[in-house]
Design an enzyme around this catalytic site. Structure first.
Site, PDB file in Angstrom:
ATOM      1  N   ARG A   1      50.251  16.633   9.246  1.00  0.00           N
ATOM      2  CA  ARG A   1      50.615  15.401   9.161  1.00  0.00           C
ATOM      3  C   ARG A   1      52.005  15.210  10.011  1.00  0.00           C
ATOM      4  O   ARG A   1      53.031  16.027   9.925  1.00  0.00           O
ATOM      5  CB  ARG A   1      50.846  14.627   7.931  1.00  0.00           C
ATOM      6  CG  ARG A   1      51.432  13.288   7.776  1.00  0.00           C
ATOM      7  CD  ARG A   1      53.006  13.644   7.599  1.00  0.00           C
ATOM      8  NE  ARG A   1      53.579  11.998   7.158  1.00  0.00           N
ATOM      9  CZ  ARG A   1      54.796  11.587   7.110  1.00  0.00           C
ATOM     10  NH1 ARG A   1      55.789  12.663   7.368  1.00  0.00           N
ATOM     11  NH2 ARG A   1      55.141  10.543   6.875  1.00  0.00           N
ATOM     12  N   VAL A   2      52.386  14.026  10.883  1.00  0.00           N
ATOM     13  CA  VAL A   2      53.441  13.906  11.812  1.00  0.00           C
ATOM     14  C   VAL A   2      54.130  12.588  11.282  1.00  0.00           C
ATOM     15  O   VAL A   2      53.141  11.452  11.107  1.00  0.00           O
ATOM     16  CB  VAL A   2      53.136  14.112  13.212  1.00  0.00           C
ATOM     17  CG1 VAL A   2      54.474  13.661  13.898  1.00  0.00           C
ATOM     18  CG2 VAL A   2      52.783  15.429  13.671  1.00  0.00           C
ATOM     19  N   GLY A   3      55.114  12.604  10.868  1.00  0.00           N
ATOM     20  CA  GLY A   3      55.675  11.214  10.406  1.00  0.00           C
ATOM     21  C   GLY A   3      56.432  10.361  11.726  1.00  0.00           C
ATOM     22  O   GLY A   3      56.264  10.970  12.886  1.00  0.00           O
ATOM     23  N   ASP A   4      57.372   9.460  11.401  1.00  0.00           N
ATOM     24  CA  ASP A   4      58.084   8.563  12.236  1.00  0.00           C
ATOM     25  C   ASP A   4      58.998   9.456  12.945  1.00  0.00           C
ATOM     26  O   ASP A   4      59.439   9.031  14.195  1.00  0.00           O
ATOM     27  CB  ASP A   4      58.940   7.595  11.698  1.00  0.00           C
ATOM     28  CG  ASP A   4      59.634   7.762  10.765  1.00  0.00           C
ATOM     29  OD1 ASP A   4      59.368   8.500   9.655  1.00  0.00           O
ATOM     30  OD2 ASP A   4      60.725   7.488  10.969  1.00  0.00           O
TER      31      ASP A   4
ATOM     32  N   THR B   1      64.664   6.020   8.242  1.00  0.00           N
ATOM     33  CA  THR B   1      64.363   6.869   7.292  1.00  0.00           C
ATOM     34  C   THR B   1      63.331   6.307   6.195  1.00  0.00           C
ATOM     35  O   THR B   1      63.177   5.024   6.187  1.00  0.00           O
ATOM     36  CB  THR B   1      65.387   7.646   6.335  1.00  0.00           C
ATOM     37  OG1 THR B   1      65.072   8.634   5.659  1.00  0.00           O
ATOM     38  CG2 THR B   1      66.626   6.218   5.994  1.00  0.00           C
ATOM     39  N   GLY B   2      62.373   7.015   5.581  1.00  0.00           N
ATOM     40  CA  GLY B   2      61.434   6.312   4.525  1.00  0.00           C
ATOM     41  C   GLY B   2      59.931   6.595   4.889  1.00  0.00           C
ATOM     42  O   GLY B   2      59.845   7.587   5.901  1.00  0.00           O
TER      43      GLY B   2
ATOM     44  N   THR C   1      65.206  11.811   5.818  1.00  0.00           N
ATOM     45  CA  THR C   1      65.489  12.286   7.092  1.00  0.00           C
ATOM     46  C   THR C   1      67.118  12.141   7.527  1.00  0.00           C
ATOM     47  O   THR C   1      67.655  11.105   6.881  1.00  0.00           O
ATOM     48  CB  THR C   1      64.718  11.296   8.149  1.00  0.00           C
ATOM     49  OG1 THR C   1      63.321  11.589   7.891  1.00  0.00           O
ATOM     50  CG2 THR C   1      65.047  11.884   9.662  1.00  0.00           C
TER      51      THR C   1
ATOM     52  N   THR D   1      63.798  16.237  10.134  1.00  0.00           N
ATOM     53  CA  THR D   1      63.165  16.110   8.718  1.00  0.00           C
ATOM     54  C   THR D   1      62.103  17.104   8.250  1.00  0.00           C
ATOM     55  O   THR D   1      61.678  17.559   9.307  1.00  0.00           O
ATOM     56  CB  THR D   1      62.620  14.709   8.387  1.00  0.00           C
ATOM     57  OG1 THR D   1      62.078  14.657   7.071  1.00  0.00           O
ATOM     58  CG2 THR D   1      61.502  14.418   9.365  1.00  0.00           C
TER      59      THR D   1
ATOM     60  N   GLY E   1      57.104   7.175   6.806  1.00  0.00           N
ATOM     61  CA  GLY E   1      56.896   7.169   8.288  1.00  0.00           C
ATOM     62  C   GLY E   1      55.729   6.586   8.688  1.00  0.00           C
ATOM     63  O   GLY E   1      55.801   6.014   9.743  1.00  0.00           O
TER      64      GLY E   1
ATOM     65  N   SER F   1      64.920  18.405   2.109  1.00  0.00           N
ATOM     66  CA  SER F   1      63.975  17.395   3.248  1.00  0.00           C
ATOM     67  C   SER F   1      64.313  17.496   4.365  1.00  0.00           C
ATOM     68  O   SER F   1      63.703  16.894   5.491  1.00  0.00           O
ATOM     69  CB  SER F   1      64.141  16.009   2.478  1.00  0.00           C
ATOM     70  OG  SER F   1      65.350  15.650   2.739  1.00  0.00           O
TER      71      SER F   1
HETATM   72  N1  ASP Z   1      60.620   9.593   7.670  1.00  0.00           N
HETATM   73  C1  ASP Z   1      60.075  10.744   7.083  1.00  0.00           C
HETATM   74  C2  ASP Z   1      58.852  11.001   7.478  1.00  0.00           C
HETATM   75  O1  ASP Z   1      58.034  10.111   7.134  1.00  0.00           O
HETATM   76  C3  ASP Z   1      60.551  10.820   5.617  1.00  0.00           C
HETATM   77  C4  ASP Z   1      61.759  10.087   5.245  1.00  0.00           C
HETATM   78  O2  ASP Z   1      62.753   9.747   6.117  1.00  0.00           O
HETATM   79  O3  ASP Z   1      61.963   9.951   4.209  1.00  0.00           O
HETATM   80  O4  ASP Z   1      58.469  11.965   7.642  1.00  0.00           O
END
Ligand code: ASP
Length: 298
Positions: free
Chosen positions: A184-187, A207-208, A156, A174, A210, A51
């Site tokens: 797609r762009v996450g947090d 993390t999680g 992440t 990540t 985004g 990941s």
């Molecule tokens: N936060 C990351 C994202 O949404 C993924 C993760 O940390 O699980 O891209």
């Protein structure tokens, strides 16, 4: 000023690799920001972590795209890359954006070109194992709109580092949600969502899922709570409560997400939404351990 105990905290069990290498760098005299990047890079290089960085799981088109950012608590300098292809060290590239350009965020082909101009080598980031995991977890039949595969196919590495002078630095890296829509762009590369660092208040990272972290500007929120006097623990818990409140308002359950925070005096905070099972690493000289964050019920 009283000297602080050098401390590194990092997300997930693989955070142990990050925390170890970041602490080593801190103790060798590197800045907290450089140390955090060294820590993230150790995980980016680990082919067993699917990941982050090399061997990350691909998006819906089968392309590995990476997101990362860095922030320096002393100067508030920050840099970020998103949707980066073919470059295994996005955290170091984000650091290069911060140090060599007047900009904060570079994306896609622009980020890749910038990497090549700055001595990063292009390479295939997929491995046999990451391709197998992508295939095994691929939504069947394919879901519309690039809705990601399994709930567990993402994580992440977020690294927060404190040196003995009370300076803070942080970094996130990540490959994002596996099977995400291409583009797609996450947090994680969004300053204030996946990461925020200010020596005057603290360092926070996430993390999680985004999309939910972005919706509450998670990391900035935690730092502003700490600036107002909340402890790192209280501030992380408040952020998870906010996730719940926003989810309720939207008629949903809070997605899996977790937050980490480190105060300039070395206090640590961590909290997660239910069923996240969020473990993180804590390293101080001579000691490294994995801790489980408390989960805040809805
Ligand atoms: N936060 C990351 C994202 O949404 C993924 C993760 O940390 O699980 O891209």
């Amino acid at each position: 000023m009283q000297s602080k105990q050098p401390t590194v905290i990092a997300t997930w069990p693989f955070g142990k690799t990050a925390a170890q290498s970041a602490l080593k760098a801190l103790l060798a005299g590197k800045s907290p920001l450089d140390a955090a990047v060294d820590g993230a890079q150790a995980v980016e290089d680990d082919p067993t972590v699917h990941s982050v960085g090399f061997s990350g799981i691909a998006d819906a088109l089968g392309i590995v795209t990476l997101d990362a950012c860095v922030m320096d608590g002393k100067t508030l300098d920050c840099g970020s890359v998103a949707g980066l292809e073919d470059i295994r060290h996005p955290a170091r590239l984000a650091l290069t954006v911060a140090r060599k350009t007047p900009h904060v965020i570079l994306v896609g082909d622009g980020a890749r070109d910038f990497a090549l101009q700055n001595g990063f080598r292009p390479e295939n980031l997929s491995t046999e194992a990451s391709v197998k995991e992508w295939t095994d977890t691929r939504p069947k039949p394919p879901k519309p709109m690039g809705i990601p595969g399994g709930a567990d196919n993402h994580d992440t590495v977020t690294v927060l580092a404190l040196n003995s002078s009370g300076n803070l630095g942080g970094c996130c890296s990540t490959s994002g949600l596996s099977h995400k829509l291409h583009g797609r762009v996450g947090d994680s590369p969004i300053i204030g969502s996946g990461l925020y660092v200010d020596d005057d208040a603290g360092a926070a990272g996430a993390t999680g899922v985004g999309e939910e972290i972005i919706r509450i500007c998670g990391s900035f929120r935690i730092i502003e709570s700490m600036r107002r006097g909340l402890s790192p623990q209280q501030a992380c818990e408040e952020a998870v409560k906010r996730l719940h409140a926003v989810a309720t308002k939207r008629g949903k359950h809070a997605a899996r997400a977790a937050f980490l925070a480190l105060a300039p005096d070395g206090r640590i905070g961590a909290a997660a939404s239910p069923d996240t099972h969020f473990d993180f690493a804590v390293a101080t000289p001579g000691k490294i351990e994995i801790r489980r964050a408390i989960e805040i019920p809805a």
